[in-house]
Enzyme design. Structure first.
Site, mmCIF file in Angstrom:
data_model
loop_
_atom_site.group_PDB
_atom_site.id
_atom_site.type_symbol
_atom_site.label_atom_id
_atom_site.label_comp_id
_atom_site.label_asym_id
_atom_site.label_seq_id
_atom_site.Cartn_x
_atom_site.Cartn_y
_atom_site.Cartn_z
ATOM 1 N N GLY A 1 -11.982 1.262 -9.746
ATOM 2 C CA GLY A 1 -10.679 0.846 -9.026
ATOM 3 C C GLY A 1 -10.936 1.157 -7.800
ATOM 4 O O GLY A 1 -11.414 2.757 -7.510
ATOM 5 N N ARG B 1 -16.013 -4.019 -11.391
ATOM 6 C CA ARG B 1 -16.082 -2.935 -12.932
ATOM 7 C C ARG B 1 -17.812 -4.462 -13.387
ATOM 8 O O ARG B 1 -16.942 -5.014 -13.875
ATOM 9 C CB ARG B 1 -15.383 -3.193 -13.489
ATOM 10 N N ASP C 1 -14.960 7.673 -13.829
ATOM 11 C CA ASP C 1 -15.976 8.490 -14.824
ATOM 12 C C ASP C 1 -16.473 6.775 -15.532
ATOM 13 O O ASP C 1 -17.781 7.540 -15.735
ATOM 14 C CB ASP C 1 -14.634 8.954 -15.723
ATOM 15 N N THR D 1 -10.288 8.161 -7.022
ATOM 16 C CA THR D 1 -9.455 7.112 -7.665
ATOM 17 C C THR D 1 -8.338 8.031 -7.634
ATOM 18 O O THR D 1 -8.177 8.701 -7.234
ATOM 19 C CB THR D 1 -9.899 7.609 -9.412
ATOM 20 N N ASP E 1 -5.492 7.913 -9.617
ATOM 21 C CA ASP E 1 -4.662 8.837 -11.164
ATOM 22 C C ASP E 1 -5.427 9.989 -11.119
ATOM 23 O O ASP E 1 -4.258 10.870 -11.751
ATOM 24 C CB ASP E 1 -5.799 8.080 -12.291
ATOM 25 N N ASP F 1 -7.432 11.623 -12.108
ATOM 26 C CA ASP F 1 -7.858 11.400 -13.414
ATOM 27 C C ASP F 1 -9.283 12.957 -13.932
ATOM 28 O O ASP F 1 -9.472 12.088 -15.014
ATOM 29 C CB ASP F 1 -7.608 11.295 -14.757
ATOM 30 N N ARG G 1 -2.714 4.626 -16.362
ATOM 31 C CA ARG G 1 -2.800 4.329 -18.006
ATOM 32 C C ARG G 1 -3.229 5.743 -18.930
ATOM 33 O O ARG G 1 -2.560 5.564 -19.604
ATOM 34 C CB ARG G 1 -4.493 3.738 -17.623
ATOM 35 N N GLU H 1 2.969 4.085 -16.533
ATOM 36 C CA GLU H 1 2.468 3.027 -17.175
ATOM 37 C C GLU H 1 2.102 3.911 -18.190
ATOM 38 O O GLU H 1 2.203 2.691 -19.769
ATOM 39 C CB GLU H 1 0.680 2.921 -16.572
ATOM 40 N N ARG I 1 -3.064 1.136 -4.697
ATOM 41 C CA ARG I 1 -3.871 1.127 -4.455
ATOM 42 C C ARG I 1 -3.915 1.078 -2.849
ATOM 43 O O ARG I 1 -5.065 1.634 -2.593
ATOM 44 C CB ARG I 1 -4.928 0.697 -5.533
#
Ligand code: F6P
Length: 328
Positions: A15, A76, A107, A130, A132, A134, A176, A227, A261
């Protein structure tokens, strides 16, 4: 001793996130500073399999620092997960005279880089990109700060209309598997409730708390929902539940989606991109590989890619208490 790096490839994968272009620019300019040639791989690993590469020099990254998305584009790649796909990628890698790879992504992208290194011995360095946030080994990923600001701005606007109509809004934000955006943007925007994947907050507790808010004189409220919220209910199901159990509320749902994003990176993300890109090239010059650069306590650090992929970046759940106290 590892061979000297002379030509490095850089790609963005997974992403996209704001700050990826600034990181590509930093890798290119740091490479040139170190007399290393640079090529950009288009569309991540898939572009490498299809030999879709472009030469990059200092001028080819001009005016990219402020642009959102990724001018190298991202994808991806399922094919890169197969040995045949990676063999094609390696052939192209060598045919272009490349001897090191910098991957900007999350990751999944780092796992690909590790496998490529294991099979073909190519030095690889990861830069965490990212929204996120994370990824283990860095307190901040590229794009997270920009996404937080985007979300806070959007919720501020929703608040205007919510309070004009005495409404309760459920706002779904990205995340997510992680609640960093929901928790921090939620606090930043003064949300009444925040639901994240890491903690089961309980729907009943939320209803009670909204009831309390009403009794305390609040006429409108914002519930921020990640989400991947733990109860597994969609934001629409949550809204339906509250509407059924609290008919006095006029409920609306707003899903912020992919606008989170996009956009021009914040100053924080631009500076971070510059620092991470320079460090990535420094590590290659030092003959290092299989590391991810990151920022911890305002120092640029290197973490083994294996740890970055396997270990978990824990969220600070004390912030839930802060959110609770502030929303009374
Ligand atoms: O970049 C990570 C992420 O933003 C997640 O929070 C979200 O669930 C996902 O990407 C959406 O990805 P896609 O672009 O495949 O819809």
């Amino acid at each position: 001793m590892s061979a000297k790096v002379t030509k490095v490839a850089v790609m963005t994968s997974g992403g996209d996130s704001p700050g990826m272009n600034a990181a590509v620019r930093a890798v290119v300019r740091a490479s040139i500073y170190n007399n290393i040639e640079c090529m950009g791989i288009l569309r991540g690993y898939q572009g490498l399999i299809e030999n879709d590469l472009i030469p990059l020099d200092s001028r080819s990254v001009r005016n990219t620092i402020s642009r959102g998305g990724t001018f190298l584009q991202s994808a991806r790649s399922k094919e890169f997960r197969t040995p045949e796909g990676r063999a094609k990628a390696y052939e192209n890698f060598k045919a272009n005279g490349l001897d090191a790879l910098v991957v900007i992504g999350g990751d999944g992208s780092f796992t690909g880089a590790m496998v490529f290194n294991e099979e073909y011995g190519i030095p690889v360095i990861g830069i965490p990109g990212t929204i996120d946030n994370d990824i283990y080994g860095t307190q901040f990923t590229l794009g997270y700060d920009t996404a937080l600001n985007t979300v806070v701005e959007a919720i501020d606007k929703i608040r205007d209309t919510a309070s004009s109509h005495n409404r309760l809004f459920f706002v779904e934000v990205m995340g997510r598997d992680a609640g960093f955006i929901a928790l921090n943007a939620g606090i930043g925007a003064g949300a009444e409730e925040i639901l994240i994947p890491e903690e089961d907050m309980g729907i009943e507790r939320m209803v009670e708390s909204l009831n309390r808010s009403k009794i305390n004189g609040k006429t409108s409220s914002i519930v921020v929902v990640a989400e991947g919220e733990r109860s597994g209910k969609s934001v629409f199901e949550l809204a339906d539940y509250v509407e059924e159990n609290m008919p006095e509320y006029d409920v609306r749902v707003s899903v912020l989606g992919h606008m989170q994003r996009g956009g021009s990176p914040s100053c924080f993300d631009r500076v971070l991109a510059g620092r991470l890109g320079v460090k990535a090239v420094d590590l290659l010059v030092e003959g290092k590989s299989n590391l991810m650069v990151g920022i911890n306590n305002n120092k640029i650090t290197a973490t083994e890619l294996e740890k970055a992929v396997k270990l978990h970046h824990d969220i600070n759940t004390n912030l839930l208490r802060v959110a609770d106290i502030l929303s009374t």
